[in-house]
Enzyme design. Structure first.
Site, PDB file in Angstrom:
ATOM      1  N   ALA A   1      31.811  33.077  12.276  1.00 22.07           N
ATOM      2  CA  ALA A   1      32.042  31.779  12.726  1.00 22.07           C
ATOM      3  C   ALA A   1      30.678  30.853  12.933  1.00 22.07           C
ATOM      4  CB  ALA A   1      33.131  31.107  13.332  1.00 22.07           C
TER       5      ALA A   1
ATOM      6  N   ARG B   1      30.609  44.868   8.824  1.00 19.65           N
ATOM      7  CA  ARG B   1      30.183  44.047   9.412  1.00 19.65           C
ATOM      8  C   ARG B   1      28.740  43.388   9.661  1.00 19.65           C
ATOM      9  NH1 ARG B   1      34.793  41.958  12.077  1.00 19.65           N
ATOM     10  NH2 ARG B   1      36.728  42.909  10.511  1.00 19.65           N
TER      11      ARG B   1
ATOM     12  N   TYR C   1      37.682  51.007   1.597  1.00 23.06           N
ATOM     13  CA  TYR C   1      36.830  50.764   0.194  1.00 23.06           C
ATOM     14  C   TYR C   1      35.664  50.887   0.981  1.00 23.06           C
ATOM     15  CZ  TYR C   1      37.195  46.677   3.469  1.00 23.06           C
ATOM     16  OH  TYR C   1      36.803  46.364   5.591  1.00 23.06           O
TER      17      TYR C   1
ATOM     18  N   ASP D   1      38.708  32.505  14.517  1.00 20.69           N
ATOM     19  CA  ASP D   1      39.555  32.892  15.683  1.00 20.69           C
ATOM     20  C   ASP D   1      40.024  32.090  16.322  1.00 20.69           C
ATOM     21  OD1 ASP D   1      39.458  35.253  13.476  1.00 20.69           O
ATOM     22  OD2 ASP D   1      39.149  37.009  15.074  1.00 20.69           O
TER      23      ASP D   1
HETATM   24  C1  LIG Z   1      40.984  45.493  11.557  1.00 24.73           C
HETATM   25  C2  LIG Z   1      40.730  44.914  10.968  1.00 24.73           C
HETATM   26  C3  LIG Z   1      40.718  44.122   9.761  1.00 24.73           C
HETATM   27  C4  LIG Z   1      40.215  42.775   9.347  1.00 24.73           C
HETATM   28  N1  LIG Z   1      39.540  42.670   7.635  1.00 24.73           N
HETATM   29  C5  LIG Z   1      39.082  41.816   7.335  1.00 24.73           C
HETATM   30  C6  LIG Z   1      38.471  41.241   6.024  1.00 24.73           C
HETATM   31  O1  LIG Z   1      38.909  42.003   5.342  1.00 24.73           O
HETATM   32  N2  LIG Z   1      38.313  39.813   5.803  1.00 24.73           N
HETATM   33  C7  LIG Z   1      37.907  38.980   6.699  1.00 24.73           C
HETATM   34  O2  LIG Z   1      37.763  37.775   6.014  1.00 24.73           O
HETATM   35  N3  LIG Z   1      39.090  39.152   7.696  1.00 24.73           N
HETATM   36  C8  LIG Z   1      38.785  40.798   8.217  1.00 24.73           C
HETATM   37  N4  LIG Z   1      39.135  40.138   9.771  1.00 24.73           N
HETATM   38  C9  LIG Z   1      38.954  39.127  10.585  1.00 24.73           C
HETATM   39  C10 LIG Z   1      38.293  39.012  10.957  1.00 24.73           C
HETATM   40  O3  LIG Z   1      37.534  39.881  11.580  1.00 24.73           O
HETATM   41  C11 LIG Z   1      38.031  37.693  11.715  1.00 24.73           C
HETATM   42  O4  LIG Z   1      38.659  36.799  11.623  1.00 24.73           O
HETATM   43  C12 LIG Z   1      36.372  37.288  12.160  1.00 24.73           C
HETATM   44  O5  LIG Z   1      35.434  37.889  12.763  1.00 24.73           O
HETATM   45  C13 LIG Z   1      36.535  36.437  13.206  1.00 24.73           C
HETATM   46  O6  LIG Z   1      35.647  35.791  13.593  1.00 24.73           O
HETATM   47  P1  LIG Z   1      34.530  34.700  14.350  1.00 24.73           P
HETATM   48  O7  LIG Z   1      33.418  34.463  14.681  1.00 24.73           O
HETATM   49  O8  LIG Z   1      35.558  33.998  14.705  1.00 24.73           O
HETATM   50  O9  LIG Z   1      34.790  36.068  15.916  1.00 24.73           O
HETATM   51  P2  LIG Z   1      34.621  36.961  16.154  1.00 24.73           P
HETATM   52  O10 LIG Z   1      34.061  37.511  15.556  1.00 24.73           O
HETATM   53  O11 LIG Z   1      34.795  37.404  17.275  1.00 24.73           O
HETATM   54  O12 LIG Z   1      33.319  36.219  17.283  1.00 24.73           O
HETATM   55  C14 LIG Z   1      33.143  35.328  18.548  1.00 24.73           C
HETATM   56  C15 LIG Z   1      31.955  35.475  19.017  1.00 24.73           C
HETATM   57  O13 LIG Z   1      31.649  34.890  20.265  1.00 24.73           O
HETATM   58  C16 LIG Z   1      31.037  34.853  21.108  1.00 24.73           C
HETATM   59  N5  LIG Z   1      31.833  34.367  22.783  1.00 24.73           N
HETATM   60  C17 LIG Z   1      33.517  34.561  22.925  1.00 24.73           C
HETATM   61  N6  LIG Z   1      33.171  33.743  24.616  1.00 24.73           N
HETATM   62  C18 LIG Z   1      31.839  33.800  24.758  1.00 24.73           C
HETATM   63  C19 LIG Z   1      31.541  32.758  25.669  1.00 24.73           C
HETATM   64  N7  LIG Z   1      32.631  32.122  26.711  1.00 24.73           N
HETATM   65  N8  LIG Z   1      30.596  32.163  25.713  1.00 24.73           N
HETATM   66  C20 LIG Z   1      29.976  32.361  24.765  1.00 24.73           C
HETATM   67  N9  LIG Z   1      29.463  33.265  24.034  1.00 24.73           N
HETATM   68  C21 LIG Z   1      30.873  34.359  23.303  1.00 24.73           C
HETATM   69  C22 LIG Z   1      31.550  36.580  21.096  1.00 24.73           C
HETATM   70  O14 LIG Z   1      30.567  37.208  21.588  1.00 24.73           O
HETATM   71  C23 LIG Z   1      31.472  36.750  20.012  1.00 24.73           C
HETATM   72  O15 LIG Z   1      29.703  37.085  18.700  1.00 24.73           O
HETATM   73  C24 LIG Z   1      39.951  41.457   9.855  1.00 24.73           C
HETATM   74  C25 LIG Z   1      40.163  41.866  11.539  1.00 24.73           C
HETATM   75  C26 LIG Z   1      40.803  42.826  11.768  1.00 24.73           C
HETATM   76  C27 LIG Z   1      40.984  43.253  13.502  1.00 24.73           C
END
Ligand SMILES: Cc1cc2nc3c(=O)[nH]c(=O)nc-3n(C[C@H](O)[C@H](O)[C@H](O)COP(=O)(O)OP(=O)(O)OC[C@H]3O[C@@H](n4cnc5c(N)ncnc54)[C@H](O)[C@@H]3O)c2cc1C
Length: 415
Positions: free
Chosen positions: A18, A107, A217, A290
Site C-alpha cells: 500500500a 511477494r 499457483y 490493510d
Molecule cells: C495467506 C494470505 C494470502 C493472501 N493472498 C492474497 C492474494 O492472493 N492477493 C491479494 O491481493 N492479497 C492477498 N493477501 C492480502 C495481502 O497480503 C495484504 O492485503 C497486503 O499485503 C496488505 O498490504 P499493506 O501494505 O496494506 O500492509 P503490509 O504489507 O502489512 O505493510 C505494512 C507495512 O507497514 C510497516 N509498519 C507497520 N507498523 C509501522 C510503524 N509503526 N512504523 C513504520 N512502519 C510500520 C510494516 O513493516 C510493513 O512494511 C493475502 C494475505 C494472506 C494472509
C-alpha cells in the site's frame, strides 16, 4: 541523538504494498512524499500473491506491468476442484477482455519492482528503520514522532499504510483488527520438486472442502509453486498447529505438494472492523490497504484493494488539491467497493467450505453455469480500471479531469 524538527507535506507510514504504491501514484500526479518504514530493509516473507486485472491496471499506469509480467505467471482461469477427489468442478476465467493480465507472483518480486521504482523516483524519500511512535493531529496538520528519540515530523497529510496491526489506528484509539477464526498455512515448493502440477500451464488451483480449502499457483516466473492451506480453526487451538493434517486424505496432487513443501508457517488471519473509518482528523489522516480494511484472503483481493486505494487517493488529491476534500472523495469512492469485496469474501468463505450434501449442490450449480457467466459475476471486481493519473501533473500537461469535483491545481496546497 538530538531530536530534529522537519516539515513535509505528505508522510506515508509503512513501506508495504500500500505505502510504496501510494508514493508512486502520488509522484505520478506531481506530489512529493516521504515513506517511513520501520524495517531496516524492504524484504517480504516468502509467499505468493494473486494480482487481478483491476490491481494490475494501476501497475500498468505506473509503467510497472512489463516487469511484473516477467517476474510472475499469467493465469487464464482459476480451477475449482473437489478437495477429496481432486475432480474439477469448473474453471472460472479471470483474464480481462482488454488484455490486462491476471498474475500470480512472489511477494518479494512485487516488492522489488515497487522498491526499484520508488528508488528511481526523485519525488519520493524512503526512510528505513523509521518506526512511527506517536501521532498528534492539529488544526491544519499532523505531527508524527519516530521511535527511539527520532524526528518529529509535521505533515499536511498522514497516510497510514502500516498494515493490519496499524500503529496509527492503535494510537488514535480505533478498535483493533479481530481474528477471523481461520488460519492460513503458507509455503513454497521449488519447481524441480513441483513441476508436475503446473506443467500444463494451468494458473490457479483451488481445492474445496468442509471448513477448509487450499490454493496453489506458480510463482517466480514458474520456478516455484506457492501453496496456501486455509482452515477454520476457531474450535480448537491445536487445529492451527496441525493444520496440514486435516488435508492428509485429500487429492493426491495436493498431498504431494504439501509433502514437498518447505517448513510451513501457521498464519492466523485477522480482519479490521467494518466500522473502521478510512479518514480521520478532518481529512488529515487517511488509512490505506490493510490498515483500513484487512480482510481474509478468500477473494485474493487484500493487496489488490490496497493498490486501488493508492490510485484513488492520488487521483482525489490531484483533483481537489487539498487533503480534506480529497479524503472525502477517497472515502466516498472506496467504502462501497470495499464493502462489496468484503461481502464477496464472506460468500467465498461460505461456498468454498460447504460440507455434503450442500457442497454437491454447489458443485452442480457451478458445473452447469457457463464459464462466461462465472466471469461475468466478477466483472464488477476485475474490470475496475485505474483513474487517469496524468491529469494531476503540476506542469498542467495531460488530459483534463472527468470532473466528479472541480479540479484545482495540485500545487495549491501540497508541494
Ligand atoms: C495467506 C494470505 C494470502 C493472501 N493472498 C492474497 C492474494 O492472493 N492477493 C491479494 O491481493 N492479497 C492477498 N493477501 C492480502 C495481502 O497480503 C495484504 O492485503 C497486503 O499485503 C496488505 O498490504 P499493506 O501494505 O496494506 O500492509 P503490509 O504489507 O502489512 O505493510 C505494512 C507495512 O507497514 C510497516 N509498519 C507497520 N507498523 C509501522 C510503524 N509503526 N512504523 C513504520 N512502519 C510500520 C510494516 O513493516 C510493513 O512494511 C493475502 C494475505 C494472506 C494472509
Amino acid at each position: 541523538m538530538s531530536r530534529s524538527q522537519t516539515t513535509i507535506a505528505i508522510a506515508i507510514v509503512g513501506g508495504g504494498i500500500a505505502g510504496l504504491t501510494a508514493a508512486l501514484c502520488l509522484a505520478r500526479v506531481g506530489l512529493r512524499s516521504t515513506i517511513f518504514e520501520r524495517a531496516d530493509e524492504l524484504s517480504e516473507v516468502g509467499a505468493g500473491l494473486q494480482l487481478s486485472p483491476n490491481a494490475l491496471s494501476v501497475m500498468e499506469l505506473l509503467g510497472l506491468l512489463p516487469a511484473l509480467q516477467r517476474a510472475g505467471t499469467e493465469a487464464s482461469h482459476v480451477e475449482l476442484k473437489r478437495g477429496l477427489s481432486g475432480r474439477t468442478i469448473t474453471e472460472v476465467p479471470v483474464h480481462a477482455g482488454d488484455g490486462t493480465p491476471y498474475l500470480s507472483i512472489h511477494r518479494a518480486d512485487l516488492q522489488t519492482v515497487l522498491r526499484d521504482a520508488v528508488e528511481r523516483e526523485p519525488k519520493i524519500t524512503l526512510r528505513l528503520g523509521a518506526t512511527l511512535a506517536s501521532v498528534r493531529p492539529g488544526a491544519g496538520s499532523v505531527k508524527i514522532g519516530l521511535a527511539n528519540g527520532g524526528d518529529t515530523i509535521t505533515a499536511d497529510l498522514l497516510i497510514a499504510a502500516d498494515g493490519v496491526r496499524s500503529a496509527v489506528a492503535e494510537i488514535l484509539g480505533l478498535a483493533p483488527a479481530v481474528p477471523t477464526g481461520t488460519t492460513a498455512w503458507r509455503t513454497t515448493i521449488e519447481a524441480a520438486e513441483a513441476a508436475d502440477p503446473f506443467d500444463d500451464g494451468a494458473g490457479i488451483r483451488a481445492w474445496l472442502g468442509p471448513r477448509r480449502h487450499a490454493v496453489a499457483y506458480p510463482i517466480r516466473a514458474g520456478r516455484a509453486v506457492n501453496l496456501v492451506m486455509i482452515a477454520q480453526t476457531d474450535e480448537s487451538p491445536n487445529a492451527a498447529r496441525n493444520l496440514s493434517a486435516g488435508f492428509s486424505n485429500w487429492d493426491e496432487q495436493l498431498v504431494d505438494l504439501a509433502r514437498r513443501a518447505s517448513a510451513p508457517t501457521p498464519w492466523p488471519l485477522f480482519a479490521t472492523p467494518v466500522s473502521r473509518p478510512f479518514v480521520l482528523s478532518d481529512g488529515r489522516i487517511v488509512l490505506l490497504g490493510d490498515a483500513a480494511h484487512a480482510m481474509a484472503p478468500y477473494a485474493a483481493q487484500g493487496a489488490g484493494m490496497a493498490i486501488e486505494d493508492a490510485a484513488v487517493l492520488a487521483d482525489a488529491l490531484a483533483r481537489t488539491g487539498e487533503p480534506r476534500a480529497a479524503a472525502e472523495l477517497y472515502e466516498a469512492e472506496r467504502r462501497p467497493r470495499i464493502d462489496r469485496v468484503r461481502k464477496r469474501v464472506g460468500f467465498h468463505r461460505f461456498v468454498y467450505h460447504l460440507a455434503p450434501p450442500l457442497s454437491l449442490g454447489r458443485d452442480m450449480v457451478l458445473a452447469l453455469r457457463p464459464k462466461a457467466a462465472l466471469r461475468g459475476d466478477l466483472a464488477w471486481l476485475y474490470d475496475w480500471r485505474a483513474p487517469d493519473l496524468t491529469h494531476g501533473h503540476q506542469d498542467g500537461s495531460g488530459p483534463q479531469p472527468s470532473g466528479r469535483t472541480e479540479r484545482r491545481a495540485a500545487s495549491d496546497r501540497l508541494p
